[in-house]
Design an enzyme around this catalytic site. Structure first.
Site, mmCIF file in Angstrom:
data_model
loop_
_atom_site.group_PDB
_atom_site.id
_atom_site.type_symbol
_atom_site.label_atom_id
_atom_site.label_comp_id
_atom_site.label_asym_id
_atom_site.label_seq_id
_atom_site.Cartn_x
_atom_site.Cartn_y
_atom_site.Cartn_z
ATOM 1 N N CYS A 391 31.695 10.299 54.715
ATOM 2 C CA CYS A 391 33.191 11.045 54.751
ATOM 3 C C CYS A 391 33.733 9.751 56.126
ATOM 4 C CB CYS A 391 33.933 11.896 55.863
ATOM 5 S SG CYS A 391 35.130 11.904 55.076
ATOM 6 N N HIS A 517 31.800 15.659 52.285
ATOM 7 C CA HIS A 517 30.766 16.759 53.384
ATOM 8 C C HIS A 517 29.908 17.507 52.619
ATOM 9 C CE1 HIS A 517 33.395 15.208 56.865
ATOM 10 N NE2 HIS A 517 34.868 15.259 56.081
ATOM 11 N N GLU A 519 27.502 18.420 53.689
ATOM 12 C CA GLU A 519 27.058 19.787 55.006
ATOM 13 C C GLU A 519 27.782 21.182 54.783
ATOM 14 O OE1 GLU A 519 28.836 17.342 55.460
ATOM 15 O OE2 GLU A 519 29.897 17.672 57.440
#
Ligand code: GLN
Length: 553
Positions: A391, A517, A519
């Site tokens: 990001c 993202h 994650e």
């Protein structure tokens, strides 16, 4: 589903998890772990979180206040506990999985303005509590769920928690005793001066709960050591909870041990028994057992330098921490994180990056520290250190490349310099002119097409992926040619071609930056491929640096 005892004839069961004594005892983890165990028994499980604060969602809260904002597939900005729910179970959360007092009141006030209450006085009881009860049943109503675990945020005794406790008290009446279970998480501290574990805080906390009409069925007692039998008996007696349901929830080294530890204490067996649910088959937790075995026996360490803005508070990067750990589990490596305050790199002094083996720049907002992130991308590019930009880390890698490789000296992001002559990163065109802070971002899951032959494509092993986003600014495609002529490769785009979602540097050991993202989608039992590739590259870098140092010696 695995050997599930046929619960189709059963009504949905609700487990309510409250907390007492102090906050941060790990209610979210306890709920997620019980969810994992119940899935292990073959039940279809989901989890919801109710937060008593007044913000409508945590999207506008500082990461220092609230920790990470977890983004769901449908683009809701939610509490980080939803990340635990997704990492521990197969539930996919949505905006219906997280409610706050602000969101509940907003809905009630909108109904009142529409005249839905037909002129009646709108009150906390029954209107707010009804709204809470209704929200607690929205997910299960969609079907396909056997058990809902509902985590009530905050601590028993807080003024703002009261409507939630009243709502769950009423739900036992509405849904039936046999379909509801109250689990209360408390603390049993060891007082060094007395050399003893103390039960009084737990007694007080349960007394508070009983004063609002809730008798817990199970107590999860957080302690740093096993509760002796006589202490459990004492807690059972004073709190009116069966002795077998007074559970030692002792501290563990890895959060991923919690399901097995709780199961060792019989939690899943007792929960199923109380809910009248058959546990006809042995629970299937082999994958977790094997995982914990691997976590406990790493073959080596590897360190990743994370250059961020909120490094003083680890919860700000919760999913990132976890995703890095998961990648470590995949390689049987223990991943250590070296937190680097991005601002510290702004003076041009790279000492904080020392002899980094891998550099990760995560998401972030605003000017502070942004030049340090740019510097981190530059160091990684020039010194051929594996780099992973997420990001904001993607955006600054693009700006850095424009400035130092493509000769666009004043390249910038309009987030920090609205007048920049070369606006490499600028505000999402569709949102130009929208100034409110809440709800103006590109949020949630979007598809992305990958370019064959790139490191990104190699990692995923396919060309169509879907990842979660949370950003207001984007890569400016007017600079696409300049950057690709400079040697940067665009490795991911939105299928409509509007958004550049990923870039990388061919010829560099591993330099990948993504607008999304990843994650948020990593799980301990299914580590995210970008994190596993990045940690693998970081470890290789470390080994070759070590070999080079030894050959010089
Ligand atoms: N601040 C950047 C944007 O809004 C990046 C956001 C992020 O890193 N989550 O586009």
């Amino acid at each position: 589903m695995i050997d599930r005892a046929d619960p189709t004839s059963q009504p949905v069961k609700y487990i309510f998890i409250t907390g007492g004594v102090v906050s941060s005892l790990g209610k979210g983890l306890a709920a997620a772990s019980i969810g994992a165990l119940l899935e292990g028994h073959g039940y279809r499980v989901t989890l919801q979180k109710f937060d008593p604060y007044v913000n409508v969602d945590p999207g506008t809260m500082s990461p220092y206040q609230h920790g990470e904002v977890y983004v769901t597939t449908d683009g809701a900005e939610t509490d980080l506990d939803l990340g635990h729910y997704e990492r521990f179970t197969s539930t996919v959360t949505t905006r219906n999985h997280n409610w706050t007092t602000g969101k509940i009141y907003l809905s009630v006030i909108q109904k009142e303005r529409r005249g839905d209450y037909l002129g009646r006085t709108v009150q906390v009881i029954p209107h707010i509590t009804n709204e809470i009860k209704d929200s607690m049943q929205t997910v299960a109503r969609q079907g396909g769920i056997d058990i809902v675990l509902i985590e009530v945020g905050g601590t028993v005794g807080d003024i703002e928690s009261q409507p939630y406790l009243e709502a769950i008290r009423q739900l036992r009446q509405d849904l039936g005793r046999e379909n509801t279970l109250y689990i209360h998480l408390t603390l049993v501290p060891f007082i060094g001066a007395a050399g003893e574990l103390k039960t009084k805080p737990t007694q007080h906390s349960v007394r508070d709960l009983r004063s609002v009409g809730i008798q817990p069925d199970m107590l999860l007692c957080r302690t740093d050591r096993a509760l002796p039998q006589d202490l459990r008996r004492k807690i059972a007696l004073f709190c009116d909870v069966d002795e077998e349901a007074v559970i030692t929830a002792r501290d563990v080294d890895s959060i991923y041990e919690v399901p097995l530890v709780l199961s060792g204490e019989g939690v899943d067996r007792i929960v199923l028994k109380r809910l009248g649910l058959p546990s006809t088959t042995r629970r299937r937790m082999e994958a977790w057992e094997e995982l914990v075995e691997r976590i406990r026996n790493p073959t080596d360490d590897v360190t990743v330098h994370v250059v961020g803005k909120y490094v003083g508070y680890e919860d700000s990067y919760k999913s990132l921490n976890e995703a890095l750990s998961h990648a470590g589990f995949a390689h049987q490596l223990n991943v250590r994180i070296e937190w680097v305050e991005a601002e510290a790199l702004e003076s041009g002094d790279d000492a904080a990056l020392g002899d980094a083996d891998g550099i990760l720049v995560p998401g972030g907002f605003g000017d502070r520290g942004s030049r340090g992130m740019l510097r981190a991308a530059e160091v990684a590019r020039r010194r051929r250190i594996p780099y992973f930009g997420i990001c904001y880390g993607f955006q600054w890698a693009a700006v850095e490349f424009a400035r130092h490789v493509c000769g666009l000296e004043d390249a910038d992001s309009t987030e920090c310099n609205p007048e920049a002559p070369h606006k490499i990163i600028y505000k999402l065109r569709d949102l130009l002119g929208v100034d409110d802070l809440g709800g103006t971002m590109r949020l949630g899951s979007y598809p992305c097409d990958l370019t064959p032959g790139t490191a990104l494509y190699e990692a995923y092993g396919k060309n169509a992926i879907s990842e979660r986003h949370r950003h207001r600014y984007e890569f400016n495609r007017a600079y696409e040619t300049a950057l690709t002529e400079g040697g940067m490769v665009i490795s991911g785009r939105s299928p409509d071609g509007k958004f550049v979602e990923a870039i990388e540097l061919p010829g560099h050991p591993w330099f990948v930056a993504v607008q999304f993202h990843p994650e948020f989608q990593s799980k301990p039992l299914a580590p995210h491929p970008l994190f596993t590739r990045f940690v693998g590259a970081t470890y290789r870098h470390r080994l070759s640096a070590k070999a080079a140092a030894e050959s010089l010696a």
